[in-house]
Design an enzyme around this catalytic site. Structure first.
Site, PDB file in Angstrom:
ATOM      1  N   ASP A  62      -3.141   5.725   1.511  1.00  0.00           N
ATOM      2  CA  ASP A  62      -1.426   5.801   1.613  1.00  0.00           C
ATOM      3  C   ASP A  62      -1.011   6.005   0.386  1.00  0.00           C
ATOM      4  O   ASP A  62      -1.576   5.969  -0.826  1.00  0.00           O
ATOM      5  CB  ASP A  62      -1.366   4.406   2.164  1.00  0.00           C
ATOM      6  N   GLU A  99      17.403   2.669  -1.746  1.00  0.00           N
ATOM      7  CA  GLU A  99      18.755   2.302  -1.807  1.00  0.00           C
ATOM      8  C   GLU A  99      18.884   0.999  -2.915  1.00  0.00           C
ATOM      9  O   GLU A  99      19.936   1.160  -3.452  1.00  0.00           O
ATOM     10  CB  GLU A  99      19.243   2.224  -0.477  1.00  0.00           C
ATOM     11  N   ARG A 107      12.212  10.735  -7.845  1.00  0.00           N
ATOM     12  CA  ARG A 107      12.745  11.023  -6.640  1.00  0.00           C
ATOM     13  C   ARG A 107      14.513  10.950  -7.104  1.00  0.00           C
ATOM     14  O   ARG A 107      14.946  10.212  -7.492  1.00  0.00           O
ATOM     15  CB  ARG A 107      12.842   9.710  -5.597  1.00  0.00           C
ATOM     16  N   ASN A 147       2.286   0.976   8.862  1.00  0.00           N
ATOM     17  CA  ASN A 147       1.862   2.254   9.270  1.00  0.00           C
ATOM     18  C   ASN A 147       0.517   2.857   8.914  1.00  0.00           C
ATOM     19  O   ASN A 147      -0.020   3.830   9.370  1.00  0.00           O
ATOM     20  CB  ASN A 147       2.719   3.215   8.728  1.00  0.00           C
TER      21      ASN A 147
END
Lengths: 433, 1228
Positions: free
Chosen positions: B416, B513, B610, B888
């Site tokens: 991952d 965020e 990012r 996940n």
């Protein structure tokens, strides 16, 4: 360390106390006695202190040792858990392997030769008497020859143990058999190691214990009146019952019997531990006797308590029986039968070379299943009987080893990778070339 | 009233219950809240456990053997030889099971005895969990565990909201919001009202679906529909909610949590599977041998045995007729030999293997524990100044003890990204405001290596670090652009504030965020609290409240979010979103700043950051009012609501004014590049499966050294959406014939496989295309065409029409791909994976992927992750390892051969599903290259030796069969047969399997290629097994016949015979122990104190025990060993056998080490050489990776790298905020 120095300080101050006390004491007669007493007290006191201090030193030392041990311990534990235990890591290099080959080769060949020499020193004579002809005049066949004992004992009139068929076989001993000479009987193609045969015995019974369950001995456990065979089982039932005698034909004295002894032919441990007669007033099957309520094995001519000579060589303790009961590992085997009696002046030095006659009371049937019977005379060496196997094996192994050493030396010189190359490796060196 | 007896049988179709009506509820006999995870109690333990154990094949096999042994005609061995080890195995397992069950009993008891506040007879009572029943009304307070599956009735929140943490259920740590029926909120905290509740609930029967719930509540004649929003599931924790009332729907075993607790399936290692086949093979071999012996027995009985009946008559069960008797005997002997030779199939193998694995796991745990502590301390020192990263104190743990050696054979690692390779800590790193880039630090300038001091700001966070002082200077001069930038960051988001220990803490859906909001906070634009209609912020020390008019929330399609705020009396729309999205919606006059910002964004993205674009727009009141009305219409429309809302949003989010862009760094975990570099040097292929965007994933790939500069440009498979499928292929067929060795006979129906090759040669054989081309199993290999291959190509494809691809070229190309420094990499997009994972495509995908040194799958769903792992697992027959940290990753962790969980901060779900848990990705390197390698090495050595020694043992019986008329006579003593595997030879090989190592850990890491044997299955496979079995057979042959040669006419020097059955067996058995011990001395490469103890100890023990038993019990074997040992022949014989058996092995090994030394041999030599102090071991040289490097490279290529868009894929809290529902959170 600090405790040690403080202890030393204590001692020093105590000593100082002693000296000042004595110095201050007036030398007057009245006080002298008191002073001496006081001094003595002091000394005793001091001695006590010293002893006390000594024990404290010991204590401190042992504490320190324990601490060291603990530290060492935890260090060991740490190393253990980190898998970094100190270890010896042998690796195979030419420097260690090649000398080993040569060394083994050089060691084994002479050893093998020595073993062969030992084996060579042993004299062994074998006489196969399976096919021996009866010497009984009654057993003359119509053609003038003699019937063979092996056939005669199959006849219905044959009663084992009745000296029905006997034979004499003459043989030459070419080399004098010096020192102790042993007589063996050998059987071939005789499966004493068959699973059902090996199992068919009752060690408890043979050890002299009261037994009621002898199911292991099946089918030779009880007779049709449900009496237990003594001893029971197939092994005991098939007890070897030929009797062998040896005659020496001397040019002067003529034919004389070689004296044979039947003692000390079984293992001591067997005699002392495994084979014991059952307790009883008498050694027979009468009421209260050792073999009460037993019956002789099916094939036997006489009960077990009539074997050999009382008191030590009869019943289960009979050495011939003990020897027989120690079943052989292979279908071709020999068992110790007698020893030549050295106490006899005539045969003190063993058996001289010359003509011998084997006299057999032929009772034991083996040829029906392809078996053979032999008589073996043998001396022994430090290594036992005659056996070239070890000697040859050692010489062969030694030679091969030496040869391998040479081959590998050549290979190493010509093809071997230099160990210095081993150091020139990096992350990208592949696992194999 | 229903009849209670019927209900037991009929499965529940629906659940009915009435509140405050225990009589009614009791009639249904629902399960109460008592849970039982334990399997046994005192009475049932023995029968159930025994049953379970005998269902295991091995145990059952030995039970059968035992039964055979109890039949007297067949029995060739004393049953005790099987009973003892079987009892040992059974009792060991039983003890372990009992211990586990006691633990379960304990935890059950602890859980069952928790206390809940339950409303009984109108008053609140303290009731133990186990006594809670369906229909009970429970009052819960904050931080309490939810006792059962509950329907929410009322909460302390005015809107009837409550928050739960569901980490125990799904591993997600963010709070979930639950809501009660609005009409029920009036109940408040009023016990009287609540005890008067008489609602009836009808809902679905118990099931295990965590995300779905259906039911209805009937109350006061009104029907309310209930869904997942209204229920609290067992296992959750109530958070941020003062109190709430709930009614129990499902209790105990019927709760969703318990229904989900399925049996975790048992993972087997490939070694286990190999062992199983080998054991099957041995069984077959055993049958053949027994058949041979039975045949021999038949022949012997008819030739010799029949006649030998004089002395040994056949038993009653055997027919007396010759041939029939022989046949019957033979068939009995067949079974006897099965009993006798079953030591081929050693029961102790399983026990020993288990023991070794257990021990190795302990070592892993210990080692990594210590390692963790060491790391913790050194990091504290190293990172003390920055204080932004503290490793969690979680320890590495081997959660399963059965997979250790598999760690040494891992061929594929599936990792991952977020939280595994990266820390999942987002830091605000750079920004571009009005065309000025901030955040680049010029190292030459003095004072710039110190972070800016934010301590003047009471809300600043010590963990926030920023170096560029330009920004503070511009802020101080009240640069309007900079102020707008931070204002936007402080206002435009869906973050929720929270107070913890008097400090302001943000709760956000995505870490990005929260990073942005907290950046604004540190620069003095503190977002403080929010209501549905307002946002309160402290800006430059002054508290301002702005009216929040609308939130245009984020979703995957929009890739942006906006808020409309009344700011200084003006209406203003703030928008942040992906650069491409924002750039499309800028006002026409923004071109200049757009191009500068775009440049900045490119450079940020190139560094793996990012990025987000920020823009705003002023609105007029009328326009907004008008828009709002239309929005209301759209939001309440019944058809296509979402599309309509999106269109309305689109309408207002245009003509934006660009403020700038932010760049967030997704920090890599410590040591990841080094670990990846070393793992791939070891030959392990690493695939990154991430939910992130392609560019982000590629950048991370570069920064963690998964993709390197030496590699070719990655092949990007980015078959977009389904429309792509229908567009005709831009390339003519020849392009495909390049790719496929033999042109497919069938035409490609919808060719979307676009292949662009950058090489301009007329008949190009581009290596890149080759990798695609290699295996084409189906004649028409590309029926579907989601796989679109786009290699960045400077020149268009020359498209030479007849260019057949020569096959030899292909085969030549393959090795060059796997070897060497250069290699290919593949990037597959999640959309493409949907098609690529279809049955007909997956092999092609795999074929391409397996030619690549690195594969990155981005934008993949958890299920796709599992599918990719499964794909490799199925076709490659390779050992796969999945590593991940979040919920996940659970599916991928479960499906891989080995699952590794990162015990980090994102919940425990991954760890709970994993087989190994490590705290950091970099420990994987050590876990595999050191522990895995050692485990594999040891297990292989152990197995090789184990089979050797058992064959050496069992074959003695076989040789003896030729001398005993095939009567299944044992050659050894019963005692020896039982003790051989248990006592005489067990410990040295256990010590070997536990401690042996060829090279130490430092060298294992320094030379990662040492991992190769595990990958190639080199140290233990069928060939090695056959070799070791053959070795055992030869050994037993040499041993048997040498002893035979010496003892067949054995005579002592005093004339007594030594050729009896008992002494032969004793001599043979004792020399056997010597020989196999000599062999293990040769095998042991690492002689620790334990090896010495066990090796010499078991030799001495063998003789002592033989002596003690024989003389102590005075059995049949009394003195039968001591007697031969009194003669020199015994020693000569032993020496000869040892030399004859060991020397060839020594010679063979020397030959290999001398002429074909492996890396292991060389490293061992080097290690020893360096240990002698000739040269100190260098610290391992590891290429340091610099992120800039990849940036430069990308710039040089002139490729536009667009941002990794910094949002999570989930919807934000927007809806909840505007609906005013999030205000239950304590206000500041």
């Amino acid at each position: 360390m600090s405790s040690m120095s403080s202890i030393r300080g204590h001692i020093r101050s105590a000593l100082r106390g002693l000296s000042t006390d004595s110095g201050d004491t007036p030398v007057g007669g009245v006080t002298r006695g008191n002073t001496v007493k006081a001094l003595e007290r002091k000394v005793v006191n001091l001695q006590g202190q010293v002893v006390d201090l000594h024990s404290r030193i010991l204590e401190a030392e042992s504490k320190a040792a324990a601490e060291r041990r603990r530290k060492l311990d935890s260090k060991f534990k740490q190393k253990f858990k980190q898998q970094r235990l100190p270890a010896w890591q042998p690796i195979l290099t030419a420097d260690t392997v090649l000398p080993a080959f040569f060394l083994i080769g050089l060691l084994f060949v002479p050893l093998g030769v020595a073993l062969l020499l030992f084996s060579d020193g042993v004299v062994e004579v074998q006489v196969d008497y399976t096919e021996c002809p009866s010497v009984d005049p009654r057993h003359r066949d119509p053609l003038g020859g003699h019937f063979l004992c092996k056939d005669l004992i199959l006849r219905p009139e044959f009663v084992p143990g009745e000296n029905f068929c006997y034979c004499d076989i003459e043989f030459n001993v070419t080399t004098a058999m010096e020192n102790e000479v042993f007589m063996y009987y050998g059987l071939d193609n005789y499966y004493q190691n068959h699973r059902r045969y090996v199992k068919s015995r009752d060690d408890k019974q043979l050890a002299g214990k009261q037994v009621t369950d002898v199911s292991d001995c099946s089918p030779f456990d009880r007779d049709n009146r449900s009496r237990i065979y003594a001893p029971c089982g197939a092994i005991a039932n098939s007890f070897f019952n030929d009797s062998l005698k040896l005659y020496f034909t001397d040019s002067q004295k003529g034919k004389q019997e070689v004296p044979l002894r039947g003692d000390n032919i079984a293992w001591d441990s067997d005699k002392n531990i495994k084979f014991k007669n059952p307790p009883g007033k008498t050694l027979d099957d009468k009421e209260g006797g050792a073999f009460e309520n037993t019956v002789k094995p099916l094939y036997w001519t006489k009960p077990v308590f009539k074997l050999g000579s009382p008191p030590n060589n009869t019943g289960y303790e009979n050495e011939d029986l003990i020897v027989w009961m120690r079943t052989a590992a292979f279908p071709s085997f020999r068992k110790l039968y007698r020893r030549v009696d050295n106490s006899n002046l005539e045969f003190k030095k063993g058996l001289a070379a010359g003509l011998y006659t084997l006299h057999v009371d032929y009772n034991y049937p083996v040829h029906t299943f392809g078996g053979r019977k032999r008589m073996i005379l043998s001396t022994t060496s430090f290594l036992g009987g005659k056996n070239n196997f070890l000697g040859i094996a050692y010489i062969t192994a030694g030679c091969v080893c030496f040869l391998l050493g040479v081959v590998f030396l050549v290979i190493h010189v010509k093809f071997g990778e230099r160990t210095t190359n081993h150091l020139n490796i990096n992350q990208n060196t592949p696992y194999t070339k | 009233m229903k009849l209670p007896c019927i209900k037991e049988k009929i499965p529940e179709t629906e659940r009915r219950l009435r509140m405050n009506d225990d009589v009614y509820n009791a009639a249904f006999k629902y399960a109460n809240n008592f849970i039982k995870t334990s399997k046994y109690n005192i009475v049932t333990f023995l029968p159930i456990n025994l049953y379970e154990q005998f269902t295991r094949l091995a145990n059952f096999y030995f039970l059968c053997l035992l039964i055979l042994q109890l039949i007297p005609v067949v029995s060739s061995l004393n049953p005790i030889t099987t009973i003892l080890p079987l009892l040992g195995v059974l009792s060991l397992s039983a003890l372990k099971d009992a211990y586990d069950d006691i633990q379960r009993h304990r935890s059950d008891k602890q859980v069952n005895n928790r206390v809940s506040q339950v409303l009984r007879n109108g008053v609140m009572e303290e009731v133990l969990w186990k006594n809670v029943v369906v229909g009970d009304i429970i009052r819960m307070t904050s931080n309490e565990f939810v006792a059962a599956d509950l329907l929410l009735l009322s909460t302390s929140d005015a809107n009837g909201l409550c928050f739960v943490e569901t980490s125990e259920l799904d591993g997600e740590t963010n709070l979930k919001c639950k809501q009660c029926q609005p009409d029920l909120t009036e109940l408040h905290d009023n016990v009287e009202l609540i005890s008067a509740l008489d609602g009836e609930v009808v809902c679905e029967p118990p099931n295990n679906n965590l995300s779905k719930f259906q039911g209805t509540l009937t109350w006061r004649g009104k029907k309310y529909s209930l869904d997942n929003e209204n229920v609290l599931l067992r296992g959750c924790i109530l958070r941020n909610t003062e109190w709430c009332y709930c009614v129990v729907l499902f209790a105990g075993a019927e709760t969703k949590l318990m229904q989900n607790a399925g049996e975790s399936f048992f993972k087997r290692t490939s070694m286990d599977r190999l062992l199983n086949t080998i054991i099957l093979g041995i069984l077959l071999f055993l049958l053949v041998m027994c058949l041979f012996c039975a045949l021999g027995s038949g022949i012997w009985e008819s030739i010799v045995g029949f006649k030998f009946q004089v002395f040994l008559p056949w038993t009653d069960v055997i027919p007396q007729e010759k041939n029939r008797g022989a046949a019957v005997t033979a068939s009995l002997v067949f079974f006897s030999y099965i009993i006798l030779l079953n030591t081929f199939v050693p029961i102790s193998l399983y026990v020993s293997v288990e023991m070794i694995r257990l021990f190795q796991s302990l070592l892993i745990n210990w080692d990594l524990n210590v390692e963790m502590i060491r790391l913790f301390q050194s990091l504290l020192i190293n990172w003390d100044k920055k204080m932004c990263y503290m490793p969690s104190k979680t320890y590495a743990k081997a959660r399963t003890t059965t997979l250790n050696e598999e760690l040494g054979q891992v061929q594929y690692i599936f990792s991952d990204k977020t939280g595994t390779l990266t820390q999942n800590v987002m830091t605000f790193n750079k920004c571009s405001i009005n065309g000025v880039s901030y955040g680049d630090v010029d190292d030459d300038l003095e004072g710039y290596d110190q972070p800016i001091d934010f301590s003047g700001n009471p809300y600043s966070e010590p963990s926030f670090v920023f170096y560029d002082r330009k920004l503070t200077v511009d802020l101080r001069t009240h640069d309007p652009h900079v102020e707008t930038f931070f204002l936007l960051l402080a206002l435009c988001h869906t973050v929720m504030p929270q107070e913890e220990d008097g400090k302001l803490v943000y709760q956000a859906q995505s870490p990005d965020e929260s990073a942005l909001v907290s950046a604004a906070r540190n620069f003095g634009f503190v977002f403080k609290s929010r209501t549905p209609n307002s946002i309160t912020a402290v800006i430059n020390g002054e508290e301002q409240t702005h009216e929040l008019l609308c939130i245009l929330d984020f979703n995957n399609v929009r890739k942006r979010m906006s808020v409309v705020i009344r700011y200084d009396g003006k209406l203003r729309l703030f928008c942040k979103g992906a650069d491409s999205i924002i750039f499309e919606r800028l006002r026409a006059d923004q071109e200049e700043i757009k191009s500068i910002t775009c440049e900045h964004i490119d450079s940020y993205a190139g560094e793996g950051l990012r990025t987000l674009c920020l823009a705003y727009k002023d609105l007029s009141e009328q326009y907004y009012a008008d828009w709002w009305n239309r929005y209301q219409d759209a939001a309440t429309s019944l058809e296509n609501r979402e599309e309509k809302v999106d269109a309305i949003f689109e309408e207002i989010e245009k003509d934006l004014i660009l403020i700038g862009a932010s760049a967030i760094e997704d920090k890599l975990q410590e040591g990841v590049p080094e670990a990846i570099a070393n793992l791939s040097l070891a030959g392990i292929k690493i695939w990154v499966l991430t939910g992130d965007k392609q560019e982000t994933a590629i950048n991370i790939g570069y920064s963690c050294h998964l993709l390197t500069d030496e590699m070719h440009e990655p092949i990007i498979v980015d078959g977009e959406t389904e429309e792509d499928l229908d567009t005709p292929c831009p390339l003519p067929r020849p392009a495909l014939s390049l790719a496929v060795p033999s042109p497919p006979p069938c035409p490609l129906p919808r060719p979307a496989l676009s292949l662009a090759v950058p090489t301009p040669s007329p008949c190009p054989l581009p290596r890149r295309a080759l990798s695609l081309a290699l295996p084409s199993p189906s004649p028409c290999p590309l029926p579907h065409h989601a796989l679109s291959l786009a290699v960045p190509s400077p020149s268009p494809l020359p498209s030479p029409s007849p260019c057949p691809l020569p096959r030899p070229a292909l085969s030549l190309a393959v090795p060059s791909l796997s070897e060497g420094e250069t290699g290919h990499s593949l990037v597959v997009n999640g959309h493409s994976l949907v098609f690529a994972l279809q049955d007909d495509m997956e092999e092609l995908l795999l074929a391409v992927a397996s030619q690549c040194r690195a594969v990155i799958c981005c934008r993949v769903t958890p299920l796709q992750k599992a599918k990719v792992v499964d794909l490799v697992k199925r076709y490659k027959k390779a050992v796969t390892l999945s590593i991940g940290d979040g919920a996940n990753d659970v599916s991928m962790i479960k499906i891989a051969h080995i699952g590794v969980g990162i015990s980090g901060h994102e919940g425990m779900q991954a760890v709970l599903a994993s087989d190994f848990a490590v705290a950091q990705f970099k420990y994987l390197e050590r876990l595999l290259l050191v522990h895995g390698r050692w485990s594999y090495y040891r297990m292989c050595k152990f197995l090789t030796y184990f089979f050797y020694k058992n064959f050496a043992f069992a074959f003695c019986h076989f040789w003896y069969a030729f001398f005993v008329g095939f009567s299944a006579q044992t050659v050894f003593d019963t005692l020896f047969i039982s003790a051989y595997n248990l006592f005489y030879t067990a410990l040295p090989v256990l010590a070997l399997g536990s401690f042996d190592q060829d090279v130490n850990e430092d060298y294992s890491l320094r030379f990662p290629k040492l991992y190769t044997p595990g990958l190639e299955n080199r140290w233990f496979n069928k060939k090695i097994f056959v070799r070791s079995a053959g070795h055992g057979v030869l050994t037993s042959g040499v041993l048997f016949f040498v002893v035979y040669g010496e003892y067949t006419n054995g005579i002592r020097s005093n004339g007594l015979t030594l050729s009896d059955f008992y002494s032969f067996g004793s001599v043979l058995s004792s020399i056997l122990v010597i020989v196999v011990t000599a062999q293990i001395c040769l095998d042991t490469g690492y002689w620790t104190i334990f090896n010495h103890i066990t090796i010499w100890g078991s030799l001495i023990f063998t003789y002592l025990l033989q002596y003690a038993v024989n003389h102590g019990f005075k059995g049949a074997y009394v003195n039968s060993l001591a007697m031969p040992m009194g003669e020199p022949g015994y020693y000569l014989c032993s020496l000869l056998v040892v030399v004859m058996v060991i020397l060839p092995v020594l010679a063979w090994r020397f030959w290999n080490a001398d002429v074909h030394p492996t890396l292991s041999d060389k490293v061992r030599y080097k290690q020893q050489y360096e240990k002698k102090g000739v040269k100190p071991a260098k610290p391992r040289p590891m290429p340091r990776l610099f992120r800039r490097q990849s940036t430069m490279r990308r710039r040089a290529l002139g490729k536009s790298m667009r941002s990794g868009y910094a949002f999570s894929h989930q919807e934000g809290y927007g809806r909840l905020i505007t609906e005013g529902k999030l205000l239950g959170v304590r206000r500041l």
